[in-house]
Design an enzyme around this catalytic site. Sequence first.
Site, PDB file in Angstrom:
ATOM      1  N   GLY B  72       0.831  -1.194   0.000  1.00 56.69           N
ATOM      2  CA  GLY B  72       0.000   0.000   0.000  1.00 56.69           C
ATOM      3  C   GLY B  72       0.855   1.229   0.000  1.00 56.69           C
ATOM      4  O   GLY B  72       1.269   1.707   1.055  1.00 56.69           O
ATOM      5  N   THR B  73       1.136   1.735  -1.171  1.00 56.58           N
ATOM      6  CA  THR B  73       2.005   2.892  -1.248  1.00 56.58           C
ATOM      7  C   THR B  73       1.993   3.400  -2.669  1.00 56.58           C
ATOM      8  O   THR B  73       1.393   2.805  -3.552  1.00 56.58           O
ATOM      9  CB  THR B  73       3.436   2.496  -0.863  1.00 56.58           C
ATOM     10  OG1 THR B  73       4.234   3.663  -0.794  1.00 56.58           O
ATOM     11  CG2 THR B  73       4.028   1.576  -1.883  1.00 56.58           C
ATOM     12  N   THR B  74       2.619   4.548  -2.889  1.00 48.99           N
ATOM     13  CA  THR B  74       2.880   5.016  -4.250  1.00 48.99           C
ATOM     14  C   THR B  74       4.304   5.523  -4.304  1.00 48.99           C
ATOM     15  O   THR B  74       4.685   6.391  -3.516  1.00 48.99           O
ATOM     16  CB  THR B  74       1.944   6.184  -4.636  1.00 48.99           C
ATOM     17  OG1 THR B  74       0.624   5.845  -4.297  1.00 48.99           O
ATOM     18  CG2 THR B  74       2.043   6.470  -6.105  1.00 48.99           C
ATOM     19  N   ASP B  89       5.079   8.612  -1.449  1.00 45.63           N
ATOM     20  CA  ASP B  89       4.206   9.106  -0.386  1.00 45.63           C
ATOM     21  C   ASP B  89       4.804   8.651   0.933  1.00 45.63           C
ATOM     22  O   ASP B  89       5.944   8.201   0.985  1.00 45.63           O
ATOM     23  CB  ASP B  89       2.769   8.576  -0.572  1.00 45.63           C
ATOM     24  CG  ASP B  89       2.651   7.119  -0.161  1.00 45.63           C
ATOM     25  OD1 ASP B  89       1.675   6.764   0.508  1.00 45.63           O
ATOM     26  OD2 ASP B  89       3.559   6.336  -0.525  1.00 45.63           O
ATOM     27  N   LYS B 117      10.467   5.984   2.938  1.00 42.60           N
ATOM     28  CA  LYS B 117      10.188   5.226   1.723  1.00 42.60           C
ATOM     29  C   LYS B 117      11.221   5.450   0.644  1.00 42.60           C
ATOM     30  O   LYS B 117      11.270   4.713  -0.319  1.00 42.60           O
ATOM     31  CB  LYS B 117       8.806   5.591   1.175  1.00 42.60           C
ATOM     32  CG  LYS B 117       7.735   5.004   2.034  1.00 42.60           C
ATOM     33  CD  LYS B 117       6.430   4.907   1.325  1.00 42.60           C
ATOM     34  CE  LYS B 117       5.396   4.408   2.321  1.00 42.60           C
ATOM     35  NZ  LYS B 117       4.068   4.387   1.791  1.00 42.60           N
TER      36      LYS B 117
END
Lengths: 204, 301
Positions: B72-74, B89, B117
Site C-alpha cells: 500500500g504505497t505510491t 508518499d 520510503k
Amino acid sequence: MSIFEYNGSALIAMVGKNCFAIASDRRLGVQLQTIATDFQRIYQIHDKLYIGLSGLATDAQTLYQRLVFRHKLYQLREERDMKPETFASLVSAILYEKRFGPYFCQPVIAGLGDEDKPFICTMDSIGAKELAKDFVVAGSASESLYGACETMFKPDMEPEELFETVSHALMSSVDRDCLSGWGGHVYVVTPTEVKETILKGRMD
Amino acid sequence: MCGKHNLLLETLASGLTMKLDTSGLESAYPVLRGVGDLDDAIQGAPAFELPNASDFDGFVKEAMAELKPAKGTTTLAFIFKEGVMVAADSRASMGAYICEWLHELANPAETSQTVKKIIEINPYMLGTMAGGAADCQFWHRNLGIKCRLHELANKRRISVTGASKLLANILYSYRGMGLSVGTMIAGWDETGPALYYVDSEGGRLKGNRFSVGSGSPYAYGVLDSGYRYDMSVEEAAELARRAIYHATYRDGASGGVASVYHVGPNGWKKLSGDDVGELHYKYYPVTPSTVEQEMAEVAGP
C-alpha cells in the site's frame, strides 16, 4: 477486508443540550480506490429525525428507500411524523426480517423526541438496538471514532461547541483510516433550526 | 582454508538442500579468501534459521499471510534530461488502519533521519520502498553495505547496473519465501543517469519511467501524460509531486507527505516534502459559493 469495509464509512451522532449532531465522512470507495468524494450517508426522514447508514453503500441506499416508503405510509395513516423511538423500532424490525440474509448496514439514528428531547441510537446489521445517552458511532473507522468521542465528549454542550467537538472527533478518526474521510458532512439540529456544514478535510 | 561450518545445511533435518544466496549476510570483519564468491554454500555466514516443517513453502506462506504486508504505497521515478527524479508518499498502513505517518521534514537542509520510503543507499544512489517495510529496509541497507565493499575492493564506485543486479540476485534466491519487495534503484554513474526496477519475484527491468505500489496506476496516468525528456528540474519535480498527489487522492493506501528527490551528477538531493492534505487545497482552492437557500422564517414552538 470484510463486506462492511468494502465501501468505507464513518458516522457519529452526539447529544448536546436540547440538540444533537450527526456527522459522516464523504468518501465512497471500492476497497482501496476512491470513486466519489461527495457521497451522502445521512438522510432526513422528517424535520427532527435523521438517519445515517454506514456499511455497504448499495444496502444503505436500498434500506433508506424502504424506510422513507414506510414513513410516508405512516404519515398518511397517522397524520403526523414518527417519533424517533418508534422509528428506531421500525428500523430494527426491518433489519431483523432479513436475519438470514442481512443488509450489510449499521444505521445511526438521531432525532428530537417528545418535548424536543434528543434521542440517538445505533444498531448492528440485524437490528440489535443500542440506545446511548452521549454518542454513538459506526463505520470502518469505528474503533478510532470511539476513542476520539470518548475523550472529547462533555455532557450538555451548546450547539456551537457540539459542532466543534463532533467535527474534531470525526476528522481525527478518519485520518487514521484508509477507507473513510475525504471531507466531512455535519448536521446540527436544534428545535428551531438545522445547520448543515461541509468540512474541509485531508483528501488522501 | 575456512573451517567454519554451515549451520544452515546441517540443521535442516528434513533433508532439504536449499541454495540460498547468503552472501548478503557476510560478517563485517575481513575474511581472507583466495578467490571471490566461488563457494556460496561453504561461506559460514550467519544464516537465517529455518523451521523443521515438512511443507516449508506452505508454512512460510501462511506465516506471511498473517503478517499481511500490503504494497500500500505510491512510489515513482523517471529519467529526464537533468538526471533522475524520485518521489514517494509516506503512509504506512496495515490493512485499513493507518499505522503512522512517516514524518518527513519539510526543510530539505535537515538530515534525512526520518526518510522512510526513499532509502539512501549511498550519496549517489537511491532506492524506493514498496511492499514489506522490514524487507525493504533490511535489504536496501544490505545493498548499501555490499556497494561500499565493492568500492573498497575495486577502488571505484559500483554502477547502478551492478547494484541492481546484486539486489536482484539476492531476492531471486529467496523467491517463493514470502519476501515482499517492490523497489526502484535510481542513481547517476559513469554512463549517466540510470533507473532499474527490482522486485521480490526476481524481476529486474531497466527503464525510463516506473511507478510501484497500490497507487501506481493513478500516478502513471499523470506521469505519462505530463512527461517530456527535456524538462527543467523544477518542472520535473512538480510533475512528480503532482503524480504522487493524485495517487494519494484516489488510493486509500497512499497519503501523508509527498517527498521528491533529484539525483544529479553530484549525487541526490531532497527537493521537497509537502503534506498532500495541503497540496489538495493549493491545487484546488475552495471557492466560496453563493448561499442557495436561507430560511429566515423561524417557526414558533
